[in-house]
Write an enzyme that holds these catalytic residues in place. Structure first.
Site, PDB file in Angstrom:
ATOM      1  CE  LYS A   1       0.248   6.773   1.038  1.00  0.00           C
ATOM      2  NZ  LYS A   1       0.852   5.434   1.069  1.00  0.00           N
TER       3      LYS A   1
ATOM      4  CG  ASP B   1       3.388   7.284   3.136  1.00  0.00           C
ATOM      5  OD1 ASP B   1       3.266   6.136   2.694  1.00  0.00           O
ATOM      6  OD2 ASP B   1       4.097   8.147   2.563  1.00  0.00           O
TER       7      ASP B   1
HETATM    8  N1  GLU Z   1       1.870   4.081   3.866  1.00  0.00           N
HETATM    9  C1  GLU Z   1       2.074   2.657   3.808  1.00  0.00           C
HETATM   10  C2  GLU Z   1       2.016   2.199   2.371  1.00  0.00           C
HETATM   11  O1  GLU Z   1       2.495   2.890   1.503  1.00  0.00           O
HETATM   12  C3  GLU Z   1       1.172   1.893   4.744  1.00  0.00           C
HETATM   13  C4  GLU Z   1      -0.301   2.067   4.504  1.00  0.00           C
HETATM   14  C5  GLU Z   1      -1.172   1.378   5.537  1.00  0.00           C
HETATM   15  O2  GLU Z   1      -0.678   0.655   6.393  1.00  0.00           O
HETATM   16  O3  GLU Z   1      -2.394   1.558   5.415  1.00  0.00           O
HETATM   17  O4  GLU Z   1       1.558   1.148   2.020  1.00  0.00           O
END
Ligand code: GLU
Length: 449
Positions: free
Chosen positions: A126, A166
């Protein structure tokens, strides 16, 4: 609790006391996988839990940019590459003023187990920044994104780390970030981001995927209880992309979302957010101003309740889809008092640990955890990576079919994992156990590092 599990939780509590969100998620995951640790001494022998708590590597960098008046601003950027045991690091970027290491680490840790649950080869990561894109003109957001990517581009790549969106990072931001990556690297490498625009390698149905996946998962829960989604009322918090996908799919299936919420309060629409006009307006309203949901009530003549959350409404199903710690003990009590049977988490860690525990202990309440329910989003991101790698484009139906299958499997695997440890239909523990086992097995097989 097993001595080893407890000692790791205590170490995390002490060492990361200034990162409460991270401590919260470690406590939640590790206490529910405790029976697995107890039954398999190999995990303690390899010190798997302490290793999982520390990111494999992390980057913190300065991001400078100038606004439209020529004034200089400095933000902090982050990328936590938490666990790459089962595939390239994967996870979104969050741009929000409250971003700091505790938020990044809770999200990266969660992402590791969520991504494992998809059954696809993606590790957990992240990133993000304390930059606030809300209300900023395109040119400022572009300069920020370019500067952010100047610092990050060396550390990502299609086989290394594949970021996505996100909160605060949507199609516009992904476009600028990918554009700068391509410019700096001098090559296409389009698998390096997911959630891309359709004009440059994005997947059909990615914007809908998290919300659709959540509803497919919900359908499995309802099926388990001998019920169907048709005619059900749903309280949703948030009014972003995920909430939109939930509204759209539930309307198609004959259910209705009656609440949406924003930082300003919530709206109650007894007819449901079901029509094409309402769904379209949701997107428009969000793009114009992510801080206010009231314009929906003004436009469609329904109730707006300022400063409140929708958890006191009597509905069949509750789906918190806004942000972390959206449902605290007082709200959990209202949900229980209203005898709501289905508590389906959607946003990452939307429930405080005490409220989650309380709801799980209520007779007749079924709790589904976000790391399973929202996994369809990152799951379809992995499908986007596959399409990019194969240089082809799947139809919306093909993507949707795979998403549906993925959600059915996640539900079945979670239920089976809890059953195996004598925990009954405990979807929270089941998701943690299934995700943990996949990552831990890969770590054990790859040796100590
Ligand atoms: N931010 C999204 C999540 O919490 C998507 C992450 C992504 O597609 O890599 O899973």
């Amino acid at each position: 609790m097993n001595q080893y599990t407890l000692s790791v939780i205590q170490r995390v509590r002490q060492k990361y006391a200034d990162e409460p969100e991270f401590v919260q998620t470690v406590e939640e995951v590790f206490s529910s996988i405790d029976p697995v640790i107890e039954a398999n001494p190999a995990y303690e022998k390899a010190d798997i839990l302490n290793r999982m708590v520390e990111p494999e590597r992390a980057f913190i960098f300065r991001v400078c940019w100038t606004d439209d008046n020529g004034k200089l601003h400095t933000n902090v950027g982050y990328r936590y590459q938490f666990n790459g045991a089962i595939g390239p690091y994967k996870g979104g970027l969050r741009f929000q003023p409250n971003v700091y290491p505790g938020v990044m680490k809770f999200l990266g840790f969660e992402q590791t187990f969520k991504n494992a649950l998809t059954g696809l080869p993606i590790g957990g990561a992240k990133g993000g920044s304390d930059f606030d894109p809300a209300g900023k003109p395109d040119a400022e957001v572009m300069r920020f994104c370019h500067s952010f990517m100047n610092a990050l581009y060396r550390f990502i790549g299609p086989d290394v780390d594949v970021p996505a969106g996100d909160m605060g990072v949507g199609g516009r931001e992904i476009g600028y970030l990918f554009g700068q990556y391509r410019h700096l690297k001098g090559c296409w490498e389009n698998g390096v981001f997911t959630g891309k625009g359709l004009s440059y390698g994005g997947s059909l149905n990615r914007p809908e995927a998290t919300g659709y996946g959540a509803i497919y998962y919900l359908q499995e829960v309802l099926k388990h209880e001998g019920e169907s989604i048709e005619g059900k009322t749903i309280a949703v918090s948030g009014f972003g992309n995920v909430a939109w996908g939930i509204c759209k799919k539930s309307a198609q299936l004959g259910a209705k979302v009656v609440t949406l919420s924003g930082p300003d309060g919530y709206i109650y629409d007894p007819d449901g957010v079901t029509t094409r006009e309402k769904l379209h307006y949701m997107l428009e309203m969000r793009a114009a101003d992510p801080m206010h949901v009231k314009p929906y009530a003004d436009k469609f003549g329904c109730k707006f309740i300022p400063g409140e959350k929708p958890w006191g409404e009597k509905v069949d199903i509750v789906m918190p889809a806004a942000m972390q710690n959206d449902v605290k003990m007082d709200s959990a009590k209202k949900i229980a008092d209203n005898k709501i049977k289905y508590y389906i988490e959607v946003a990452n860690m939307p429930t405080t640990n005490d409220a989650l525990q309380f709801l799980m202990e209520q007779d007749g309440v079924i709790v589904a955890p976000s790391k399973a329910v929202n996994a369809g989003g990152v799951g379809v991101s992995a499908l986007e990576m596959s399409q990019n790698a194969e240089r082809l484009v799947w139809t919306a139906e093909e993507v949707d079919e795979r998403l549906k299958r993925m959600m059915v499997n996640i539900h079945a695997e979670s239920a089976a994992a809890a059953e195996e440890y004598g925990l009954g239909y405990n979807l929270v523990a089941g998701a943690n156990i299934a995700g943990f086992k996949r990552v831990a097995t890969a770590m054990l097989e790859q040796g100590i590092f």
